[in-house]
Design a protein around this motif. Sequence first.
Motif, PDB file in Angstrom:
ATOM      1  N   THR A 800       0.855  -1.174   0.000  1.00  0.00           N
ATOM      2  CA  THR A 800       0.000   0.000   0.000  1.00  0.00           C
ATOM      3  C   THR A 800       0.893   1.227   0.000  1.00  0.00           C
ATOM      4  OG1 THR A 800      -1.671  -1.194   1.268  1.00  0.00           O
ATOM      5  CG2 THR A 800      -1.802   1.214   1.265  1.00  0.00           C
ATOM      6  N   LEU A 801       0.540   2.214  -0.846  1.00  0.00           N
ATOM      7  CA  LEU A 801       1.377   3.420  -0.918  1.00  0.00           C
ATOM      8  C   LEU A 801       1.326   4.168   0.408  1.00  0.00           C
ATOM      9  CD1 LEU A 801       0.626   4.788  -4.497  1.00  0.00           C
ATOM     10  CD2 LEU A 801       2.636   3.523  -3.700  1.00  0.00           C
ATOM     11  N   LYS A 802       2.470   4.730   0.755  1.00  0.00           N
ATOM     12  CA  LYS A 802       2.530   5.498   2.000  1.00  0.00           C
ATOM     13  C   LYS A 802       1.951   6.885   1.767  1.00  0.00           C
ATOM     14  CE  LYS A 802       7.035   4.797   2.915  1.00  0.00           C
ATOM     15  NZ  LYS A 802       7.625   3.612   2.246  1.00  0.00           N
ATOM     16  N   GLU A 803       1.529   7.487   2.823  1.00  0.00           N
ATOM     17  CA  GLU A 803       1.015   8.856   2.791  1.00  0.00           C
ATOM     18  C   GLU A 803       2.004   9.750   2.040  1.00  0.00           C
ATOM     19  OE1 GLU A 803      -1.840   9.495   4.547  1.00  0.00           O
ATOM     20  OE2 GLU A 803      -1.922  11.538   3.753  1.00  0.00           O
ATOM     21  N   GLY A 804       1.538  10.491   1.053  1.00  0.00           N
ATOM     22  CA  GLY A 804       2.411  11.453   0.378  1.00  0.00           C
ATOM     23  C   GLY A 804       3.211  10.870  -0.771  1.00  0.00           C
ATOM     24  N   GLU A 805       3.229   9.545  -0.895  1.00  0.00           N
ATOM     25  CA  GLU A 805       4.016   8.931  -1.966  1.00  0.00           C
ATOM     26  C   GLU A 805       3.455   9.284  -3.343  1.00  0.00           C
ATOM     27  OE1 GLU A 805       6.253   4.657  -2.205  1.00  0.00           O
ATOM     28  OE2 GLU A 805       4.513   4.779  -0.880  1.00  0.00           O
ATOM     29  N   ALA A 806       2.114   9.155  -3.477  1.00  0.00           N
ATOM     30  CA  ALA A 806       1.474   9.460  -4.751  1.00  0.00           C
ATOM     31  C   ALA A 806       1.646  10.935  -5.088  1.00  0.00           C
ATOM     32  CB  ALA A 806      -0.007   9.089  -4.688  1.00  0.00           C
ATOM     33  N   ALA A 807       1.487  11.783  -4.096  1.00  0.00           N
ATOM     34  CA  ALA A 807       1.616  13.219  -4.333  1.00  0.00           C
ATOM     35  C   ALA A 807       3.020  13.563  -4.804  1.00  0.00           C
ATOM     36  CB  ALA A 807       1.272  13.991  -3.055  1.00  0.00           C
ATOM     37  N   ALA A 808       4.003  12.867  -4.252  1.00  0.00           N
ATOM     38  CA  ALA A 808       5.382  13.122  -4.659  1.00  0.00           C
ATOM     39  C   ALA A 808       5.586  12.710  -6.108  1.00  0.00           C
ATOM     40  CB  ALA A 808       6.337  12.360  -3.747  1.00  0.00           C
ATOM     41  N   ALA A 809       5.040  11.560  -6.466  1.00  0.00           N
ATOM     42  CA  ALA A 809       5.164  11.087  -7.851  1.00  0.00           C
ATOM     43  C   ALA A 809       4.469  12.068  -8.789  1.00  0.00           C
ATOM     44  CB  ALA A 809       4.558   9.694  -7.985  1.00  0.00           C
ATOM     45  N   ARG A 810       3.292  12.556  -8.388  1.00  0.00           N
ATOM     46  CA  ARG A 810       2.558  13.538  -9.176  1.00  0.00           C
ATOM     47  C   ARG A 810       3.426  14.773  -9.385  1.00  0.00           C
ATOM     48  NH1 ARG A 810      -1.489  16.444  -5.699  1.00  0.00           N
ATOM     49  NH2 ARG A 810       0.490  17.427  -5.145  1.00  0.00           N
ATOM     50  N   ASP A 811       4.042  15.258  -8.317  1.00  0.00           N
ATOM     51  CA  ASP A 811       4.851  16.467  -8.439  1.00  0.00           C
ATOM     52  C   ASP A 811       6.044  16.244  -9.358  1.00  0.00           C
ATOM     53  OD1 ASP A 811       3.083  17.693  -6.820  1.00  0.00           O
ATOM     54  OD2 ASP A 811       4.280  17.479  -4.969  1.00  0.00           O
ATOM     55  N   ALA A 812       6.598  15.052  -9.290  1.00  0.00           N
ATOM     56  CA  ALA A 812       7.713  14.732 -10.175  1.00  0.00           C
ATOM     57  C   ALA A 812       7.245  14.759 -11.626  1.00  0.00           C
ATOM     58  CB  ALA A 812       8.280  13.358  -9.829  1.00  0.00           C
ATOM     59  N   ALA A 813       6.039  14.240 -11.859  1.00  0.00           N
ATOM     60  CA  ALA A 813       5.473  14.237 -13.210  1.00  0.00           C
ATOM     61  C   ALA A 813       5.291  15.662 -13.698  1.00  0.00           C
ATOM     62  CB  ALA A 813       4.141  13.478 -13.208  1.00  0.00           C
TER      63      ALA A 813
END
Lengths: 826, 365
Positions: A800-813
Amino acid sequence: MKAPVSWIREYVALPDDLSVDDLTAKLTMLGLKLESITTPADAITGPLVVGKVLTIDKEPQKNGKVISWCTVDVGDANGTGEPQGIICGAHNFEVGDLVVVCLPGAVLPGNFEISARKTYGHISAGMICSERELGLGDDHAGIIVLPADAGAPGTDAFDVLGLDDPVIEFEINPDRAYALSLRGIAREAALGFGVPFTDPADREAPAPNGDGYSVIVDDPVGCPVFAARLVTGFDPTAPTPGWMAKRLEQAGMRSISLAVDITNYVMLELGRPIHGYDADKLAGPLRIRRAEQGESLVTLDGARRTLSPQDLVVTDDSGPIGLGGVMGGDATEMSEKSTRILVEAAHWDATSMFRTGKRHRVTSEAGKRNERGVDPQVVAVAADRVVELLVELGGATADAGVTLVGEAPAQPVTRIDYDLPARITGMAIESEDVVSILQAVGCRVDADADGVDVTPPSWRPDITDPYDLVEEVARVVGYDHVPSVLPPAPSGRGYTQAQKLRRRVGLTLAGAGFTELITYPFVGVADWEKLGFAEDDARRQTLWMANPLNAEEPQLTTTLLPGILRALGRNVGRGNDDVALFEHSLVFLPSGTESAPILGVERRPTEEEWAAITKAVPNQPLHLAVAIAGQRESAGWWGDGRVAGWSDAIGAVRDVARTLGVDLTVRAAAVAPWHPGRCAELRVGNAVIGYAGELHPKVCQAYGLPARSAAAEVDLEVLIEHAVEVVAGPRFSSYPVAKEDVALLVDASVPAADVEAALRDGAGELLEAIRLFDVYTGDQVGEGKKSLAFALRFRAPDRTLKEGEAAAARDAAIAVAAQATGAVQR
Amino acid sequence: MSGPNSEYDPVEVTPLRADQVEAMRDAALAAISDAADLDALKQVRIDHTGDRSPLALAKREIGALPPQARKEAGQRVGQARGAVNKALGERQGVLEAEHEERMLVTETVDVTLPTDRSQRGARHPITTLSERLTDIFVAMGWEVAEGPWVEAEWLNFDALNMGEDHPARTMQDTFWLEPSKAALVLRTHTSPVQARTMLTREPPIYVVCPGRVYRTDEIDATHSPVFHQIEGLVVDKGITMAHLKGSLDHMTEAMFGEGISTRFRPSYFPFTEPSAEMDMVCFVCRGENSEDCRTCRGEGWIELGGCGVVNPRVLISCGIDPEVYTGFAFGFGIDRMLMFRHNVADLRDVFEGDVRFAQPFGVEI
Ligand SMILES: [Zn+2]
């Protein structure tokens, strides 16, 4: 070939009670294809009688027509014995002529009832008939004028005209040229019913002597046999007897004059075309040779023909006087004054006849027979038969001279083993049957232990191969005896992948609402103009037809667009407002400069020869086109409809690519006939496979299409070549998904696909999917900008993704998108 | 209300008397069954099972009883509460079902409304008919061979025993390509695919070749310069006309039903010898009562096409030894079959692209 049954019966002892249907059924099964059976009497109810024209008053009418008010003696047939008054529009008859009169109460073909009626100021009590009115032929230029011996006024005309006699029309195949004569048809009937045949050619012609008309044959290959006979003292006014005129009419020929009628009659009887010269118009000996360069000839039909050195000609001292075997010359033609007639019967080389006929575009009854092959033994006898009739019917005297040059070529001997017919046909056929059937067909058969040496009869030039003899045996045994046996089942590999995928492409597009069509590939310069192709557009470089149906469309198309857009316009024009079409078809690309070799046929081509053929055959790739106009989705109780546009054309190709498992790349392009700002180039890998988008407004106008109509065309062959062969099984995660939405502001000119690619690139491995869900332009983003909204889905395969992991990937994108496309997050 | 009683002597507690508990239970059951809707039932639940309900209060009294009396009273109250809860659950179920039923009734739509949001598509019946025919042969183990439309003159004519001076060559009105020395034509029949197949495969050969062909006919109701043929070719050891008949009978039966067989009439084609024209039993009147049959015009038979034993001359020019192999070939018009099988009256409809023609055929035929 039309053959009256009564004439067939003259040579065959057919049972009296044999019906015409049984006769034709038998002949059909022997290979004489039935075209029609006509018994004119079936469509006519009398009274139909012989009439003698007593008076003719020509009465001009206000409309410019001249009608004839006639009185006609019909004997007692009208019940009064008084002359019958009849109006007639034709003018090809005179007082004293015998004509066919249809009296009131009669019914003619087409349920045309004849009654006395008032017309042109007279009571016209009946009709003077033409051939067409009686259903005898198409000739309605004039009424039928009967021979003087046809019968007394009032005689029933059914028999005079042979209306009760069925006429069978056959379609004669090239290998049965002998059946272009009553002799040949009767022989087949005798064969079919096993009854005696009386050969009309079985006559003794007088022996040739040195006193005949001088004939020199320079080309014995082109003209192996030439017979000439002279008659003198012929009465050119002698009428054609009724029986002969009747048979000619039944066979579909018009009676012209006695001398001409006799030559035609003998041709029908024996199959040998005859030519008659007015001997007084001949100058010196006849010479048969090939024409010389520069020679010309006016033929019977009045045409001046420039001769080829390959044409066989008959010449006299004046030069060419006839196109040998094809058509006679005008200058030496028999006329209504001819009393000395030179009768020519000659055997000609069939190939030469065929070529000359084709070269000069002449089709004649004589040429038709000569180019298929006539019995070479029937030359002198045919000339003699003509002489006999000229003497008998025209009061002529036969000259003692008899000319006969050359002799019939020998027939080739063909050998077959006894078992060949059974081995080829699958029918049980015994050796003795093979022998007896071939003999019945007319062959000379020399039998030994294994098989037979067969010399075909002289009237069968078509029999040259063992399998020809097999067919002869098979047709007499009867094709209806061929058993029905399935061949052994082969181990086929089924459809090829490409064949299967083509079908799936069709199903995909049909499922997406497109309707398939098939168009003609014929195009012309007008199509390129309508499509707005530049002068140097490669698609204008085409193959050309030498003989197009329409001079405006002589090219073979390189693109499916002309056909599909024409059809789209036709649909719209017919009120089919919302149309989506597709077509998959080959297109024709111009070939190189190589010619396809014409190889021999006595062996297989060598590898080089085969390569030369395949190289010369132009490239014809399989294309796919779609075209859409009107609404793609209809308005209804559910809400508004959606007008089709550029995206539907691209979408259709994308659907196809998805069916095939092909990755399609879409880029902006500007290519005719598309709207320069709404045209997509479609690629598979680095290969451009086609274009799609909205049609240029001028193109819509040219084809009568509504604005925004769209189309696509791709090379389907390349798409199918790239189709996925084995799909890798997917792995997917069952851990929770994390969703992130991103809105990015970019210049309007930046392709969304580029932004998406950058986002994908920057998002890293956790990105599961990305989807553009909104595009916004307007006040809120400012001039020259657009906002693209993407939905991103992130997921890890193993946790399961950790808190903030998806947001970080989004920001990288976003960061990568910003760098690559200048995108700014909104 | 009494407090907990730890004394031995039982104290008579009124609410725990059997008749009292039964009365409480019956009152609750009556209220439950009287509840007309879910709201009323909710109130009944509060009144009869809530903290302040008589049975709840009675339960609380149990502790006040002497130990030896607790068990009996506990059972009594427990049974009463159980009966009430069960009735509540049942009633809840009934009322929920009634409620849902009423809700669904209010959500009723007119299901006869049209659903045609998007257009219907279709494949062209020539395509689907052609596929249906090839399916029959592929199921027998044959393969499908194809060839180009612009074809070498040699393959279209010469290799098929139609030399330059062959009369049959004029019977086929050919589109010739420019320049004439290119020796290219629009193929006039699918037969060049036969030659191509024999030149590129080894026997045994079992192929069927459907495709588009071209002749210089002006379009009218029964002619078109573009039309479609399907051709069959078998070359193997020991092949006879009987195998030809067997294959064709199988095809007509598969296509038109049991008993629809074929017959042969002698004919002429340069590439076959012996040659035959093939007819099939009329599938409408089945050859009976044929006088008024419009499909076969009273003949009882429908003309299908041509066929025969592959002429050894063709085998030779394609490099196959006729002493070892024999073969058969057949061909017929797909467009014509479409017309008689589906009662299509005008060939122009087939090629004009009006969507109203193809749409009724859908995607199968
Ligand atoms: Zn029928």
